[in-house]
Design an enzyme around this catalytic site. Structure first.
Site, PDB file in Angstrom:
ATOM      1  CG  ASP A   3      -6.141  -0.455   3.945  1.00 17.40           C
ATOM      2  OD1 ASP A   3      -6.089  -0.244   2.721  1.00 17.40           O
ATOM      3  OD2 ASP A   3      -5.476  -1.321   4.524  1.00 17.40           O
ATOM      4  CE  LYS A  21      -4.542   6.650   1.708  1.00 11.86           C
ATOM      5  NZ  LYS A  21      -4.601   5.528   2.619  1.00 11.86           N
ATOM      6  N   GLY A  22      -9.698   7.148  -0.275  1.00 19.19           N
ATOM      7  CA  GLY A  22     -10.313   7.145  -1.604  1.00 19.19           C
ATOM      8  C   GLY A  22     -11.604   7.927  -1.613  1.00 19.19           C
ATOM      9  CE  LYS A  23     -17.358   9.627   2.402  1.00 18.45           C
ATOM     10  NZ  LYS A  23     -18.450   9.405   3.303  1.00 18.45           N
ATOM     11  N   GLY A  40      -5.088   0.530  -2.713  1.00 17.91           N
ATOM     12  CA  GLY A  40      -6.420   0.220  -3.219  1.00 17.91           C
ATOM     13  C   GLY A  40      -7.404   1.192  -2.622  1.00 17.91           C
ATOM     14  CG  HIS A  41      -7.346   4.988  -2.852  1.00 15.65           C
ATOM     15  ND1 HIS A  41      -6.746   6.148  -3.272  1.00 15.65           N
ATOM     16  CD2 HIS A  41      -6.621   4.557  -1.817  1.00 15.65           C
ATOM     17  CE1 HIS A  41      -5.694   6.391  -2.520  1.00 15.65           C
ATOM     18  NE2 HIS A  41      -5.597   5.433  -1.631  1.00 15.65           N
ATOM     19  NE  ARG A  63      23.028   5.667  -7.708  1.00 23.75           N
ATOM     20  CZ  ARG A  63      24.191   5.877  -7.135  1.00 23.75           C
ATOM     21  NH1 ARG A  63      24.803   7.031  -7.286  1.00 23.75           N
ATOM     22  NH2 ARG A  63      24.759   4.947  -6.420  1.00 23.75           N
ATOM     23  CD  GLN A  96       1.098   2.354  -0.266  1.00 21.63           C
ATOM     24  OE1 GLN A  96       1.817   3.276  -0.585  1.00 21.63           O
ATOM     25  NE2 GLN A  96       0.465   1.636  -1.169  1.00 21.63           N
ATOM     26  CB  VAL A 110      -4.758  -4.409  -3.351  1.00 19.95           C
ATOM     27  CG1 VAL A 110      -3.767  -5.098  -4.259  1.00 19.95           C
ATOM     28  CG2 VAL A 110      -4.928  -2.960  -3.769  1.00 19.95           C
ATOM     29  NE  ARG A 132      -8.269  -3.066   4.696  1.00 18.09           N
ATOM     30  CZ  ARG A 132      -9.230  -2.399   4.055  1.00 18.09           C
ATOM     31  NH1 ARG A 132     -10.274  -1.935   4.707  1.00 18.09           N
ATOM     32  NH2 ARG A 132      -9.143  -2.182   2.766  1.00 18.09           N
ATOM     33  CG  LEU A 153     -18.638   8.102  14.407  1.00 17.64           C
ATOM     34  CD1 LEU A 153     -17.498   8.207  15.412  1.00 17.64           C
ATOM     35  CD2 LEU A 153     -19.429   9.413  14.381  1.00 17.64           C
ATOM     36  CG  ASP A 154     -20.585   3.804   9.787  1.00 16.66           C
ATOM     37  OD1 ASP A 154     -19.675   4.602   9.466  1.00 16.66           O
ATOM     38  OD2 ASP A 154     -20.774   2.710   9.217  1.00 16.66           O
TER      39      ASP A 154
HETATM   40  P1  IMP Z   1       4.269  -3.476  -0.270  1.00 22.44           P
HETATM   41  O1  IMP Z   1       3.839  -2.063  -0.354  1.00 22.44           O
HETATM   42  O2  IMP Z   1       3.544  -4.385  -1.229  1.00 22.44           O
HETATM   43  O3  IMP Z   1       5.771  -3.623  -0.388  1.00 22.44           O
HETATM   44  O4  IMP Z   1       3.889  -4.043   1.194  1.00 22.44           O
HETATM   45  C1  IMP Z   1       4.528  -3.558   2.371  1.00 22.44           C
HETATM   46  C2  IMP Z   1       3.525  -3.421   3.497  1.00 22.44           C
HETATM   47  O5  IMP Z   1       2.627  -2.354   3.211  1.00 22.44           O
HETATM   48  C3  IMP Z   1       2.638  -4.650   3.724  1.00 22.44           C
HETATM   49  O6  IMP Z   1       2.366  -4.755   5.113  1.00 22.44           O
HETATM   50  C4  IMP Z   1       1.369  -4.307   2.984  1.00 22.44           C
HETATM   51  O7  IMP Z   1       0.242  -4.996   3.495  1.00 22.44           O
HETATM   52  C5  IMP Z   1       1.288  -2.820   3.278  1.00 22.44           C
HETATM   53  N1  IMP Z   1       0.521  -2.067   2.271  1.00 22.44           N
HETATM   54  C6  IMP Z   1       0.898  -1.754   1.020  1.00 22.44           C
HETATM   55  N2  IMP Z   1      -0.055  -1.036   0.404  1.00 22.44           N
HETATM   56  C7  IMP Z   1      -1.044  -0.872   1.288  1.00 22.44           C
HETATM   57  C8  IMP Z   1      -2.292  -0.167   1.257  1.00 22.44           C
HETATM   58  O8  IMP Z   1      -2.679   0.466   0.279  1.00 22.44           O
HETATM   59  N3  IMP Z   1      -3.039  -0.241   2.399  1.00 22.44           N
HETATM   60  C9  IMP Z   1      -2.617  -0.886   3.502  1.00 22.44           C
HETATM   61  N4  IMP Z   1      -1.470  -1.547   3.577  1.00 22.44           N
HETATM   62  C10 IMP Z   1      -0.681  -1.530   2.486  1.00 22.44           C
END
Ligand code: IMP
Length: 440
Positions: A14, A17-19, A41-42, A144, A225, A301, A306, A333-334
């Site tokens: 979070d 990166k999306g931007k 989620g971007h 596998r 992530q 997502v 947070r 930064l803002d």
């Molecule tokens: P999972 O990826 O759903 O298995 O979650 C594992 C951990 O990664 C949890 O703490 C989620 O909140 C965190 N997580 C998964 N995807 C994201 C993301 O895109 N941003 C921030 N945290 C994430």
């Protein structure tokens, strides 16, 4: 020569990166994802329009840019099609721009069921996952027995593989006392139907990417992530199930490490985390609440609030080490604009001693006492500023402090969600590594 750049999160995800990827993507012909799934989620704002991209690389928002979902990604076809529908409704040529690896693994509804079993066990500490079936799908990959896109689009092999896997999952669920049954035939029928829509986009993306490199095209790898959620280098077990760090870009795409020309990290000017797990600089008081409000820190997502904290220098030094960052982008930064003082964690003290590396266990990380240095705030708006010289002197000092204490160049700064609320610093390594504005 091609520019092959990896952009990835330097913290717990979070970071914005999306931007950043959306902004840089105008200089690249291909934007590729290499790990994760629709847990990512971007959020990208273009004018009044807001796009939340989960699986599809944000390069899709640039006409003519190819968006590639690499072999290291896990794909829930229903989530993918929902995202494609939303993008097509916004006039984006998804069919023309999106390519999906035939080696990427497929998520099924039983993966979510198995995740619930693990996360819900009363005698375990929950990881706080996004409940998207990501972990169990990667488990099947490593064991596998997973089903890949190439199997999904081949009705001849899908049915057999699916029935084996479904039977395994039902047995596991029963062993854990979960009575929930799933309609095996109905799911298979739905997947066969979805496969018809997905098939034209499925191909050997490793070949596609390597052919593109041979033809001199530029590729941007978009991490999902963040490094501290990497399965190996993150705060295990409170991590995601894939290789989010830079090394994952090669394994998750089939592009060799020798091809990579630059690695850029993305970090907030403070730090956040969603889900469970240790977090040394977390603010559990009204200061954390203030950052959450000012930074609109709610999961893209899951919508979960947070957890927020002060910038963590040892953490960034660590993620710079495992990724080999050439330069970083500092975002949001803002959000710090109206603070009198801004504490920055400059060292970790564990049992009275300054730590010289990132501890491996949850217990040790929980025992960290952050050592803070207080920096003066700038108390004036930086929102939307796009020139270094226009930043308040104290904001520049704050950034210079982060740069010197982490040892990583800050080559780009973001001061708002829009594409133009950004500055790439003239003369920086970041500027040199990124291809020119118009791809050749
Ligand atoms: P999972 O990826 O759903 O298995 O979650 C594992 C951990 O990664 C949890 O703490 C989620 O909140 C965190 N997580 C998964 N995807 C994201 C993301 O895109 N941003 C921030 N945290 C994430």
């Amino acid at each position: 020569m091609s520019n092959i750049i990896i952009v990835l999160g330097a913290q717990w995800g979070d970071e914005g990166k999306g931007k950043v990827v959306d902004l840089f993507s105008e200089r690249f012909q291909i934007v590729a994802r290499y790990q994760g799934g629709h847990n990512a989620g971007h959020t990208v704002f273009i004018g009044e329009r807001k796009f939340i991209l989960k699986l599809v690389p944000s390069g899709i928002l640039r006409p003519g840019v190819a968006a590639v979902i690499g072999n290291g990604v896990v794909i829930d076809p229903a989530a993918l099609l929902a995202e494609i529908d939303a993008l097509e409704a916004a006039g984006i040529d998804v069919a023309g721009q999106l390519k999906i690896s035939n080696r990427a693994h497929v998520i099924f509804p039983f993966h979510r069921m198995i995740e619930k079993v693990g996360e819900g066990r009363p005698d375990r500490v929950a990881i706080g996952t996004t409940s998207r079936g990501i972990g169990p799908c990667y488990e099947d990959k490593i064991a596998r027995r997973g089903i890949r896109m190439a199997d999904l689009v081949d009705p001849g092999s899908l049915e057999t593989l699916y029935r084996w896997l479904a039977a395994d999952k039902q047995t596991t669920a029963h062993a854990f006392g979960v009575a929930e049954e799933f309609d095996c035939d109905a799911i298979l029928a739905r997947y066969l139907e979805m496969a018809e829509r997905i098939r034209p986009m499925v191909c050997d993306t490793a070949k596609l990417l390597n052919d593109a490199i041979a033809a001199g095209r530029n590729i941007l790898f978009e991490g999902a992530q963040g490094t501290m959620l990497d399965i190996d280098h993150g705060t295990y077990p409170f991590v995601t199930s894939s290789s989010a760090a830079a090394g994952g870009a090669c394994a998750g795409s089939g592009v060799a490490p020798t091809r990579i020309t630059g690695i850029l990290g993305v970090s907030k000017a403070y730090i956040t985390r969603v889900g469970g797990g240790p977090f040394p600089t977390e603010l559990r008081d009204e200061r954390g609440e203030r950052l959450r409000k000012a930074g609109k820190e709610y999961g893209a997502v899951t919508g979960r609030p947070r957890r927020c904290g002060w910038f963590d220098v040892p953490l960034l030094r660590y993620t710079a080490m495992v990724n080999g960052f050439d330069s970083i982008v500092v975002t949001k930064l803002d959000v710090l604009d109206d603070l009198e003082q801004i504490p920055v964690c400059v060292a970790y003290r564990i049992n009275g001693k300054i730590a010289d590396s990132m501890p491996a266990t949850e217990r040790e990380i929980e025992s960290i006492e952050p050592v803070y240095e207080n920096l003066p705030g700038w108390n004036s708006p930086t929102f939307g500023i796009d020139r270094w010289d226009s930043l308040p002197a104290r904001a520049r000092d704050y950034l210079k402090f982060l740069e010197s204490s982490t040892g990583v160049e800050i080559g780009c700064i973001s001061t708002g969600p829009e594409r133009n609320q950004t500055m790439i610093l003239p003369g920086s390594k970041m500027e040199r590594l990124l291809p020119g504005d118009t791809p050749g």
